[in-house]
Scaffold this active site. Structure first.
Site, short mmCIF file in Angstrom:
data_model
loop_
_atom_site.label_atom_id
_atom_site.label_comp_id
_atom_site.label_asym_id
_atom_site.label_seq_id
_atom_site.Cartn_x
_atom_site.Cartn_y
_atom_site.Cartn_z
N ASP A 487 -13.96 34.37 -14.37
CA ASP A 487 -14.14 33.81 -13.03
C ASP A 487 -12.82 33.44 -12.36
OD1 ASP A 487 -16.83 33.76 -12.42
OD2 ASP A 487 -17.20 31.90 -13.49
C1 GLC Z 1 -17.62 30.11 -17.59
C2 GLC Z 1 -18.65 30.76 -16.70
C3 GLC Z 1 -18.80 32.23 -17.03
C4 GLC Z 1 -17.46 32.90 -17.02
C5 GLC Z 1 -16.46 32.16 -17.90
C6 GLC Z 1 -15.08 32.73 -17.78
O1 GLC Z 1 -18.08 30.07 -18.87
O2 GLC Z 1 -19.89 30.13 -16.82
O3 GLC Z 1 -19.66 32.87 -16.14
O4 GLC Z 1 -17.64 34.21 -17.46
O5 GLC Z 1 -16.42 30.82 -17.52
O6 GLC Z 1 -14.51 32.47 -16.56
C1 GLC Z 2 -15.82 29.22 -14.72
C2 GLC Z 2 -14.53 28.82 -15.36
C3 GLC Z 2 -13.91 27.66 -14.68
C4 GLC Z 2 -13.92 27.82 -13.18
C5 GLC Z 2 -15.33 28.09 -12.70
C6 GLC Z 2 -15.40 28.26 -11.24
O1 GLC Z 2 -16.80 28.38 -15.13
O2 GLC Z 2 -14.70 28.51 -16.71
O3 GLC Z 2 -12.62 27.49 -15.16
O4 GLC Z 2 -13.39 26.72 -12.55
O5 GLC Z 2 -15.81 29.22 -13.33
O6 GLC Z 2 -16.73 28.32 -10.81
#
Ligand code: GLC
Ligand code: GLC
Length: 811
Positions: A487
């Site tokens: 993300d």
């Molecule tokens: C969090 C989010 C997931 C994403 C991951 C890496 O676990 O829930 O959707 O793939 O972060 O950013």
């Molecule tokens: C995922 C990631 C986090 C980020 C979020 C944004 O969960 O783990 O670091 O801030 O996405 O929605």
């Protein structure tokens, strides 16, 4: 250092001191009424949706951290001394204390001033309420005169507004008190048909419903004036902060015990029968009274608890193993399966780190959570797949999140995360392998929940594949969109505005930045589509296979950096995750997913990529997401470089990705490495370093601080993470090798060299497989005997027999 121990027989983790490094939590509830509960009774319940139907108030990020809970006070009415048998919120020293977190329940036991207390909290399987069973035993030589005060602070339903909109909140709170039950009915006068209730089986000596009458001016939950004084004031909440508090007096003879049942529940009335009498403003309680009466009866409570326990026996009983490693056994047999259920139910909504107001169900998250859950309740997995697919867009793209209460896509969270739709293919494939329910592909499912747009689920999967193919970049790799799995790798965002969302802001047209990760994911998904197509009518199998082949070639040609797979191309067409980069030279995700897709297994690239991971990313605490960490903010990379080095996506040990490397190592035939990585992040195996790890030793955390962080080894964001499902898949399906496939149950273990074998019981498609694996040589070649007969290959064909015995010899 430890703060407790595992009790594997009872399937419990036993915490032996209340001041754990962080609150160590558990979850209650399994279908609609859920709650979290800490080892000192902190936490809160909600009905279906942690934001929109929050039942009690919890103060996130407070001091102490864990503030708000299912608090019970005990007062010695002779001396005036009082304490919390769960330690919080009074925090008076207890003579003994244990908290047993079990599957769907928590038991906190303590003693203080010669009074033993036992509190058992759980949610019955089919009703929307939670039960607190309090048992007090007098260990003194003389009779004890005690007052017991169970208490709850109600949330005014929408947890976000509850924490923000005080100009309204302070005026809308309403309660009713009738027949010794406290009803919380804020907003019931208008559009809500639901209310909460609080009831107690003890003789009621007093009550309060206005928080500040109970606590007294300028006091907190740690020393309520009413408890100090020994008397409630029968307050009636009008606005401000409605609470439920009862006082019940108990005289207990030496050696004797007394039990009290406390109920906190949620109830909905038919809209046209809300009031009684009709036309009044009084809650119709005819519908709820029988439920309250039933559960105030100790026999009904015991029966409900027994049903919960036997349900969990059956759920975890679907996959049980006995291996030479206690941590493996305990995680597979108990905790990892349990965590899979919790992530399936709650996605990323409510934990100690997720406030319940931020996120709904994630499209990619829920599809992946299903991978670890599908074998437990396939029917619920089916329903979930159809729900998720119904939020898919006609373009084949996806709403990144949807709200569990409405099952509608959440427009605020955006779309165009270009990996999202492909996860649906993997989840449906996993469901089909587990169940053989091919009919699901024909189920009509709408797009974006719009009636009239229904198309067979298969059509949704095809559009997922097409979505990628319609969005290829300059090298023929998939365009990344807002982000792929990561993300925080935001290659089109270019944000220099403080506070702007990295995920929903796009300052570039998105036609350049490409993701090698999505390339690998696409190959995996297209291969599954081909396999599914073969089982349907064979028609499109070739088309999917050639799409997979083409993408494989593209990844080899443009996605290989020399010693590992590249991560991406940025908006300038420059490499991300390359030896040519100043920072962020190698990323874990493409090494995992590309090898899982089979890319490079035939020509040495896979081995080389995995060796690079070992050299550059592996630490004793797990495998880091990339190296070197970003030491500054890069406009063209986005949120990933916003985190200090070593945390979260900036070179943290993002545990979700580690099992991909375990699977890749298993596919490459290296059981020692796969298992070594498995053990590094296995929470049970980290129990001895709880003072470093700090999170619960019985569940996975999303992140462990990486080598660049001053707190290397410290876990955060426990419970709600894709780490749970993927580790479960890695250990059960790839290391132990028990893997449902379209044609049968594959038994293809890739074990550590020093294991002489293991046994397992796996229930699948109505058959119980008793599996014994025995090592007879150093390799991974399997020969099978099924019910005493040799079988070619490593796959036990599906059967309708009730039980099958499998002996696998590995050479
Ligand atoms: C969090 C989010 C997931 C994403 C991951 C890496 O676990 O829930 O959707 O793939 O972060 O950013
Ligand atoms: C995922 C990631 C986090 C980020 C979020 C944004 O969960 O783990 O670091 O801030 O996405 O929605």
């Amino acid at each position: 250092m430890r703060y407790g121990h595992f009790d594997d027989k009872r399937r419990e983790y036993v915490i032996t001191r209340p001041d754990t490094p962080l609150p160590w939590i558990n979850y209650l509830g399994s279908t609609a009424y859920f709650g979290l509960i800490s080892n000192t009774a902190g936490g809160y319940p909600f009905y279906r949706d942690a934001r929109l139907r929050r039942i009690s108030r919890y103060r996130y990020n407070n001091v102490p951290l864990d503030t708000g809970g299912r608090y019970v006070y005990l007062r010695d009415d002779r001396s005036g001394a009082f304490w919390s048998p769960t330690w919080q919120p009074v925090r008076r020293d207890l003579d003994t204390y244990t908290c047993r977190h079990g599957l769907g329940y928590t038991i906190i036991e303590s003693s203080c001033e010669g009074i033993e207390a036992r509190l058992r909290y759980f949610v019955p399987l089919d009703d929307s309420l939670e039960i607190w069973q309090v048992t007090l035993t007098n260990r003194r030589a003389e009779p004890a005169d005690l007052s017991l005060f169970p208490s709850i602070e109600f949330c005014l339903w929408d947890a976000y507004d509850d924490a923000a909109n005080f100009q309204r909140n302070f005026s809308v709170g309403e309660v009713e008190i009738e027949d010794g039950v406290i009803y919380h009915k804020s907003e019931y006068r208008e559009r809500r048909d639901h209310f909460a209730y609080f009831a107690c089986s003890g003789a009621i000596a007093g009550y309060d419903t206005q928080r500040d009458a109970f606590l007294g001016p300028y006091r907190g939950w740690d020393n309520p004036a009413a408890v100090e004084r020994g008397a409630c004031s029968q307050s009636h909440a009008h606005g401000w902060a409605p609470v439920g508090v009862f006082q019940t007096r108990l005289s207990i003879a030496p050696g004797a015990s007394e039990s009290v049942i406390v109920l906190l529940g949620y109830h909905e009335n038919p809209r046209d029968d809300k009031f009684d009498p009709p036309g009044s403003q009084t809650i119709n309680k005819r519908t709820v009274r029988p439920i309250i009466e039933r559960y105030l009866d100790p026999a009904a409570v015991e029966a409900a608890f027994d049903r919960l326990a036997s349900t969990w026996d059956a759920l975890v009983g679907r996959c049980q193993v006995a291996t030479p490693d206690v941590h493996t056994n305990r995680m597979i047999n108990i905790w990892n399966a349990y965590q899979n259920m919790v992530t399936f139910n709650l996605s990323r909504s409510a934990s100690l780190f997720e406030s319940g107001v931020g996120r709904g169900m994630g499209f990619r998250d829920s599809n992946q959570d299903l991978l670890g859950f599908v074998h437990m309740v396939p029917a619920r997995a089916r329903e979930r797949l159809l729900d998720i697919a119904a939020t898919q867009l006609e373009s084949g793209g996806a709403h990144h999140q949807y709200q569990p209460l409405t099952k509608r896509g959440n427009a605020g969270a955006g779309s165009n995360f270009n990996d999202d739709p492909l996860w649906l293919v993997l989840a449906v494939a996993a469901y089909l392998k587990e169940t053989g329910d091919w009919g699901i592909l024909a189920e009509p499912v709408p797009y974006e929940n719009q009636p009239g747009t229904e198309a067979p689920l298969w059509d949704h999967l095809e559009r997922s594949i097409r979505y990628t193919l319609d969005r290829l970049g300059p090298h023929g790799l998939p365009l990344i969109g807002r982000a792929d799995w990561n993300d925080c790798l935001n290659l089109n965002t270019f944000s220099d505005e403080p506070g702007e969302s990295f995920q929903t802001t796009a300052n570039r047209d998105g036609h350049v930045a490409e993701s090698v990760f999505i390339g690998g994911l696409f190959v995996l998904a297209a291969q599954e589509m081909a396999a599914m197509a073969c089982h349907r009518d064979g028609a499109d199998a070739g088309r999917f296979l050639s799409a997979a082949d083409r993408m494989t070639q593209t990844v080899r040609q443009h996605g290989w950096d020399g010693a590992w797979f590249l991560r991406a191309y940025d908006d300038f067409g420059d490499r991300v995750g390359s030896a040519t980069c100043a920072e962020g030279q190698i990323y874990i995700e493409p090494q995992g997913i590309c090898v899982m897709a089979g890319i490079g297994l035939d020509n040495g690239l896979a081995r080389q990529a995995l060796d690079s991971v070992r050299e550059r990313l592996a630490t004793p605490h797990g495998i880091m997401l990339h190296q070197p960490a970003y030491t500054q903010y890069y406009l063209h990379l986005g949120e990933i470089s916003s985190y200090p080095p070593g945390y979260k996506e900036n070179a943290g040990i993002f545990c979700h990705t580690n099992p991909w490397i375990m699977i890749a190592e298993a596919m490459a035939g290296n059981g020692d490495r796969a298992f070594d990585y498995y053990t590094r992040i296995n929470p049970s195996a980290r129990e001895d370093i709880s003072e470093i790890h700090r999170c619960e030793p019985y569940v996975y955390a999303q992140m462990i601080a990486g080598r660049d962080a001053p707190t290397h080894g410290e876990a955060k964001n426990s419970w709600l993470t894709g780490t749970a499902a993927w580790n479960y898949v890695a250990i059960t399906q790839w290391i132990l090798g028990i893997r449902p496939d379209y044609d049968g149950l594959r038994i293809a273990p890739v074990l550590p060299g020093d294991w002489d074998g293991f046994t397992a019981t796996r229930v699948c498609r109505g058959t119980t497989y008793q599996i014994a694996v025995r090592r007879a040589g150093p390799g991974n070649t399997v020969s099978l005997e099924v019910d005493g007969q040799p079988v070619e290959g490593d796959c036990v064909p599906w059967t309708n027999r009730e039980s099958v015995s499998v002996v696998a010899t590995v050479r």
